[in-house]
Design an enzyme around this catalytic site. Structure first.
Site, PDB file in Angstrom:
ATOM      1  N   ASP A   1      12.164  -8.086  17.562  1.00  0.00           N
ATOM      2  CA  ASP A   1      11.527  -8.643  16.439  1.00  0.00           C
ATOM      3  C   ASP A   1      10.340  -7.521  15.629  1.00  0.00           C
ATOM      4  O   ASP A   1       9.524  -6.950  16.418  1.00  0.00           O
ATOM      5  CB  ASP A   1      10.908  -9.864  16.346  1.00  0.00           C
ATOM      6  CG  ASP A   1      10.766 -10.641  14.858  1.00  0.00           C
ATOM      7  OD1 ASP A   1      10.169 -11.691  14.785  1.00  0.00           O
ATOM      8  OD2 ASP A   1      11.319 -10.116  13.860  1.00  0.00           O
TER       9      ASP A   1
ATOM     10  N   ASP B   1      16.826 -17.653  18.749  1.00  0.00           N
ATOM     11  CA  ASP B   1      15.829 -17.374  19.701  1.00  0.00           C
ATOM     12  C   ASP B   1      14.783 -18.289  19.737  1.00  0.00           C
ATOM     13  O   ASP B   1      14.542 -18.871  18.448  1.00  0.00           O
ATOM     14  CB  ASP B   1      15.466 -15.965  19.533  1.00  0.00           C
ATOM     15  CG  ASP B   1      14.133 -16.037  18.500  1.00  0.00           C
ATOM     16  OD1 ASP B   1      14.438 -15.931  17.320  1.00  0.00           O
ATOM     17  OD2 ASP B   1      13.060 -16.085  19.177  1.00  0.00           O
TER      18      ASP B   1
ATOM     19  N   CYS C   1      23.847 -30.685  36.111  1.00  0.00           N
ATOM     20  CA  CYS C   1      23.583 -29.344  36.038  1.00  0.00           C
ATOM     21  C   CYS C   1      23.771 -28.731  37.634  1.00  0.00           C
ATOM     22  O   CYS C   1      23.511 -29.429  38.444  1.00  0.00           O
ATOM     23  CB  CYS C   1      22.278 -29.198  35.731  1.00  0.00           C
ATOM     24  SG  CYS C   1      21.778 -27.509  35.713  1.00  0.00           S
TER      25      CYS C   1
ATOM     26  N   CYS D   1      22.754 -25.779  38.455  1.00  0.00           N
ATOM     27  CA  CYS D   1      22.141 -24.370  38.391  1.00  0.00           C
ATOM     28  C   CYS D   1      21.410 -24.559  39.825  1.00  0.00           C
ATOM     29  O   CYS D   1      21.375 -25.349  40.446  1.00  0.00           O
ATOM     30  CB  CYS D   1      21.286 -24.382  37.211  1.00  0.00           C
ATOM     31  SG  CYS D   1      19.592 -25.190  37.494  1.00  0.00           S
TER      32      CYS D   1
ATOM     33  N   CYS E   1      18.960 -27.292  40.074  1.00  0.00           N
ATOM     34  CA  CYS E   1      19.194 -28.603  40.309  1.00  0.00           C
ATOM     35  C   CYS E   1      20.225 -28.741  41.598  1.00  0.00           C
ATOM     36  O   CYS E   1      20.342 -29.775  42.284  1.00  0.00           O
ATOM     37  CB  CYS E   1      20.274 -28.769  39.085  1.00  0.00           C
ATOM     38  SG  CYS E   1      19.103 -29.242  37.754  1.00  0.00           S
TER      39      CYS E   1
ATOM     40  N   HIS F   1      15.945 -23.300  35.086  1.00  0.00           N
ATOM     41  CA  HIS F   1      16.759 -24.557  34.608  1.00  0.00           C
ATOM     42  C   HIS F   1      16.974 -24.402  33.050  1.00  0.00           C
ATOM     43  O   HIS F   1      18.068 -24.579  32.642  1.00  0.00           O
ATOM     44  CB  HIS F   1      16.230 -25.656  35.423  1.00  0.00           C
ATOM     45  CG  HIS F   1      17.218 -27.024  34.463  1.00  0.00           C
ATOM     46  ND1 HIS F   1      18.367 -27.389  34.891  1.00  0.00           N
ATOM     47  CD2 HIS F   1      16.611 -27.637  33.388  1.00  0.00           C
ATOM     48  CE1 HIS F   1      18.662 -28.346  34.025  1.00  0.00           C
ATOM     49  NE2 HIS F   1      17.776 -28.367  33.002  1.00  0.00           N
TER      50      HIS F   1
HETATM   51  C1  LIG Z   1       9.599 -20.505  15.901  1.00  0.00           C
HETATM   52  N1  LIG Z   1       9.905 -20.376  14.443  1.00  0.00           N
HETATM   53  C2  LIG Z   1       9.969 -19.054  13.968  1.00  0.00           C
HETATM   54  N2  LIG Z   1       9.995 -18.011  14.588  1.00  0.00           N
HETATM   55  C3  LIG Z   1      10.218 -17.001  13.661  1.00  0.00           C
HETATM   56  C4  LIG Z   1      10.242 -15.573  13.636  1.00  0.00           C
HETATM   57  C5  LIG Z   1       9.965 -15.147  15.169  1.00  0.00           C
HETATM   58  C6  LIG Z   1      11.312 -15.206  15.902  1.00  0.00           C
HETATM   59  N3  LIG Z   1      11.114 -15.010  17.139  1.00  0.00           N
HETATM   60  C7  LIG Z   1      10.953 -13.659  17.738  1.00  0.00           C
HETATM   61  C8  LIG Z   1      10.156 -13.856  19.178  1.00  0.00           C
HETATM   62  C9  LIG Z   1       8.927 -14.456  19.165  1.00  0.00           C
HETATM   63  C10 LIG Z   1       8.319 -14.261  20.615  1.00  0.00           C
HETATM   64  C11 LIG Z   1       8.001 -12.967  20.774  1.00  0.00           C
HETATM   65  C12 LIG Z   1       9.480 -11.979  20.939  1.00  0.00           C
HETATM   66  C13 LIG Z   1      10.078 -12.214  19.533  1.00  0.00           C
HETATM   67  C14 LIG Z   1      10.484 -14.879  12.475  1.00  0.00           C
HETATM   68  N4  LIG Z   1      10.383 -13.688  12.636  1.00  0.00           N
HETATM   69  C15 LIG Z   1      10.517 -12.642  11.671  1.00  0.00           C
HETATM   70  N5  LIG Z   1      10.364 -11.336  11.671  1.00  0.00           N
HETATM   71  N6  LIG Z   1      10.659 -13.289  10.144  1.00  0.00           N
HETATM   72  C16 LIG Z   1      10.741 -14.686  10.233  1.00  0.00           C
HETATM   73  O1  LIG Z   1      11.022 -15.234   8.986  1.00  0.00           O
HETATM   74  C17 LIG Z   1      10.441 -15.477  11.263  1.00  0.00           C
HETATM   75  C18 LIG Z   1      10.568 -16.961  11.421  1.00  0.00           C
HETATM   76  C19 LIG Z   1      10.370 -17.883  12.361  1.00  0.00           C
HETATM   77  N7  LIG Z   1      10.376 -19.240  12.562  1.00  0.00           N
END
Ligand SMILES: CNc1nc2c(CCNCC3CCCCC3)c3nc(N)[nH]c(=O)c3cc2[nH]1
Length: 372
Positions: free
Chosen positions: A93, A267, A305, A307, A310, A336
């Site tokens: 990201d 994710d 499960c 896994c 479990c 898990h």
């Molecule tokens: C939890 N909700 C949420 N997450 C968003 C995320 C993060 C997604 N998860 C990335 C991981 C987070 C932990 C570290 C590794 C990468 C969003 N990321 C971006 N760039 N733009 C969003 O609008 C955007 C919108 C999001 N909404």
């Protein structure tokens, strides 16, 4: 081309799709859940264990790796795959979400975002170009444009200005991206909870012709029905022949509802985060092991499960580990929970294949305890 999406089948009853994403580090079957590895590790799991549970792709993050250990070190190590000994696909990201969730520790301008490190308070600046440079150094297969995730709630004027800046930043990201033949750059659609804004953002971002697209700006505190409603009118605006990634989602019900509304990739930090609190996602709903009722319960965490956790341990033993603050507790719950979500996605792919996804949703919700 770095990323090639193959649409295999469209579900007859819903917007769900079966697909394959071909990347330089292997092929991903969609719909897919992507375990999160914020600091170049899926917390407490080895790459071998991730392969054992059939994790096809993992996530990491520009913001965290730039701050520590530094993207130049990772580049010197030969890239993120070599550095963390993971030879399958990686998605990073852009850090947009992270620096925005720093609250008043950050200042936004057209140029980019100035922020203070959550580690030592030092001042930093990330521009769209910098976010791409860092991801190019990390060598991840899928990289994300630097965007602004508007908070929820946010008024129309804020959301409009924010989405238009995200579009200008997306153009700058596309221009700055060097390794187009080995790394696929995904655009991110914003627009909050406003239909006309989502239409504007979808039009502006898809016009830039990225190999894949994400729906950003959701799972930021809005009620789930509202998130589902936004998806209902946003995914149809996204090209059918490109992967669709819903960022930051989510819990089992959101995964099923997201797939039904045309999402291919998800994710969420949930599985490993709640694991550290001794909470498991099971076929009968959530189990929080510290409850006294599990003191002498010698049954598995989840009777349905198969896994490693479990098959080999009882609730009584897992409760003991958690209460004793043993490291093995986080490992067995993480293993898990990740297995549970990856298995759920496998069952969803199966249901799309057999055209009975809605029956699967009904059966899952009844057992898991969600109201339809
Ligand atoms: C939890 N909700 C949420 N997450 C968003 C995320 C993060 C997604 N998860 C990335 C991981 C987070 C932990 C570290 C590794 C990468 C969003 N990321 C971006 N760039 N733009 C969003 O609008 C955007 C919108 C999001 N909404």
């Amino acid at each position: 081309m770095a990323i090639k999406y193959e649409l295999i089948k469209e579900c007859k009853q819903t917007g769900a799709r079966l697909g394959k994403i071909h990347t330089p580090h292997g092929t991903i079957e969609t719909p897919i859940f992507m375990p999160v590895g914020t600091q170049a590790t899926v917390k407490s799991m080895t790459p071998e264990e991730l392969k054992e549970i059939e994790s096809q792709i993992i996530l990491s993050n520009t913001y965290h790796l730039y701050l520590r250990p530094g993207h130049d070190l990772v580049e010197k190590a030969g890239g993120l795959h070599k550095f963390m000994n993971w030879d399958r696909p990686i998605l990073t990201d852009s850090g947009g979400f992270q620096v925005f969730s720093l609250g008043d520790l950050r200042k936004i301008s057209e140029e980019g975002v100035e922020f203070r490190s959550h580690i030592d308070g030092s001042k930093h600046f990330i521009s769209p170009e910098k976010a791409i440079e860092i991801q190019n150094s990390l060598g991840s297969d899928i990289i994300m444009a630097f965007d602004e995730c508007a908070p929820y709630p946010a008024d129309r004027e804020y959301v409009k200005n924010s989405l238009e800046r995200t579009t200008r930043w997306a153009k700058r990201c596309k221009k700055a991206h060097k390794n187009t033949d080995t790394q696929g750059l995904f655009g991110i659609i914003q627009g909050g909870i406003y239909k006309d804004m989502r239409e504007q953002s979808a039009k502006e971002i898809t016009e830039l012709d990225f190999p894949g697209y994400a729906v950003g700006g959701l799972s930021v505190g809005e009620p789930k029905p509202l998130m589902y409603e936004v998806l209902e009118y946003t995914t149809p605006l996204m090209p059918k022949n490109k992967p669709r990634y819903l960022m930051g989602v989510g819990s089992p019900d959101c995964l099923i509802e997201g797939v039904i509304r045309g999402i291919d990739m998800f994710d969420c930090v949930l599985p490993t985060r709640i694991a550290r609190n001794g909470t498991a996602m099971t076929s009968q709903g959530r189990v929080t092991i510290k409850q006294a009722r599990f003191y002498d319960d010698f049954t598995p965490l989840d009777p349905e499960c198969d896994c490693y956790t479990c098959r080999n341990y009882t609730k009584a033993y897992l409760r003991h580990l958690f209460k004793a603050n043993e490291i093995l507790s986080a490992r067995l719950f993480s293993y898990h929970n990740l297995y549970f979500l990856l298995k759920l996605m496998k069952n969803i792919r199966e249901a799309i294949k057999n055209d009975n996804l809605l029956d699967y949703r009904k059966e899952f919700f009844e057992k898991y305890g969600y109201e339809l």
